[in-house]
Scaffold this active site. Structure first.
Site, short mmCIF file in Angstrom:
data_model
loop_
_atom_site.label_atom_id
_atom_site.label_comp_id
_atom_site.label_asym_id
_atom_site.label_seq_id
_atom_site.Cartn_x
_atom_site.Cartn_y
_atom_site.Cartn_z
N MET A 28 20.08 -14.70 39.81
CA MET A 28 19.22 -15.83 40.11
C MET A 28 20.00 -17.13 39.90
O MET A 28 20.84 -17.22 39.02
CB MET A 28 18.01 -15.78 39.18
CG MET A 28 16.94 -16.78 39.48
SD MET A 28 15.53 -16.61 38.34
CE MET A 28 14.78 -15.11 38.96
N CYS A 29 19.69 -18.12 40.73
CA CYS A 29 20.29 -19.44 40.52
C CYS A 29 19.19 -20.49 40.54
O CYS A 29 18.08 -20.24 41.01
CB CYS A 29 21.38 -19.74 41.55
SG CYS A 29 20.81 -20.11 43.21
N LYS A 30 19.53 -21.65 40.01
CA LYS A 30 18.59 -22.77 39.97
C LYS A 30 18.98 -23.74 41.07
O LYS A 30 20.16 -24.06 41.24
CB LYS A 30 18.66 -23.45 38.61
CG LYS A 30 17.74 -24.66 38.49
CD LYS A 30 17.84 -25.31 37.12
CE LYS A 30 19.17 -26.02 37.00
NZ LYS A 30 19.29 -26.83 35.81
N THR A 46 16.09 -19.42 42.95
CA THR A 46 16.30 -18.46 44.03
C THR A 46 16.05 -17.08 43.44
O THR A 46 16.85 -16.56 42.68
CB THR A 46 17.72 -18.57 44.60
OG1 THR A 46 17.92 -19.90 45.07
CG2 THR A 46 17.93 -17.59 45.74
N THR A 79 22.87 -24.45 41.08
CA THR A 79 23.73 -24.10 39.95
C THR A 79 23.63 -22.61 39.74
O THR A 79 22.52 -22.06 39.65
CB THR A 79 23.29 -24.86 38.68
OG1 THR A 79 23.30 -26.26 38.97
CG2 THR A 79 24.23 -24.58 37.52
#
Length: 191
Positions: A64-66, A45, A82
């Protein structure tokens, strides 16, 4: 001279006509011929745009996230994200249920217990995806969000510009658009 009743009626009609002529918020298009199997896998993201007051207050602390998109047993998708929260990695999974044409899904918000609709507006499957989400979080609390997914943690400048154009076309302002900074935590490159 017009009577007060006629003036009131004229103002009422003008008001109603003015409301009817007010443009509705723009709707995101849907990716033509969406191929769900190509959409699966790891995404980051990278950008967000929203009209939510919560988002506007918190956007400076977001990172940022995964996310990993995988098929769900019922034919929908599991979206497992996550992210870093309070210096800990936190993982949450949403079930995206098919809600119309391919690329259109719904999910129940774990925080608000309300249903949100999310659509894949555009993707090339290999580099980026533009998503649009809308729902209601409570009386008078409409929620709208545009999301930039990228396959890498470093989306190209053209992709970021394209997301900004997309978000603005949906009525989001520059203030409501953010590109999320990378973090060293919770972001392993493997799925």
């Amino acid at each position: 001279m017009a009577t007060p009743n006629r003036l009131w009626m004229a103002l009422l009609l003008l008001g109603v006509l003015g409301v009817l002529q007010t443009p509705a918020p723009a709707q995101a298009a849907l990716q033509p011929n969406f191929e769900e199997d190509k959409f699966l896998g790891r995404w980051f993201t990278s950008g967000l745009a929203s009209n939510s007051s919560w988002f506007l207050e918190k956007k400076k602390v977001l990172s940022m996230c995964k996310s990993v998109v995988a098929p769900a047993a019922d034919g929908g998708l599991n979206l497992t994200s996550t992210f870093l929260r309070k210096d800990q990695c936190e993982t949450r999974t949403l079930l995206l249920r098919p809600a119309g044409p391919p690329g259109c899904y719904s999910y129940t918000s774990p925080h608000w217990s309300s249903t949100h609709e999310v659509s894949v507006a555009e993707t090339d499957y290999e580099t980026y995806a533009l998503l649009y989400t809308e729902g209601v979080r409570g009386p008078g609390q409409d929620f709208r969000m545009a999301t930039l997914y990228s396959r890498s943690q470093n989306p190209r400048a053209e992709v970021k510009e394209h997301f900004t154009t997309f978000a603005k076309s949906l009525g989001f302002t520059e203030e409501g658009i953010v590109f999320l900074p990378k973090t060293d935590k919770c972001m392993e490159e493997h799925p």
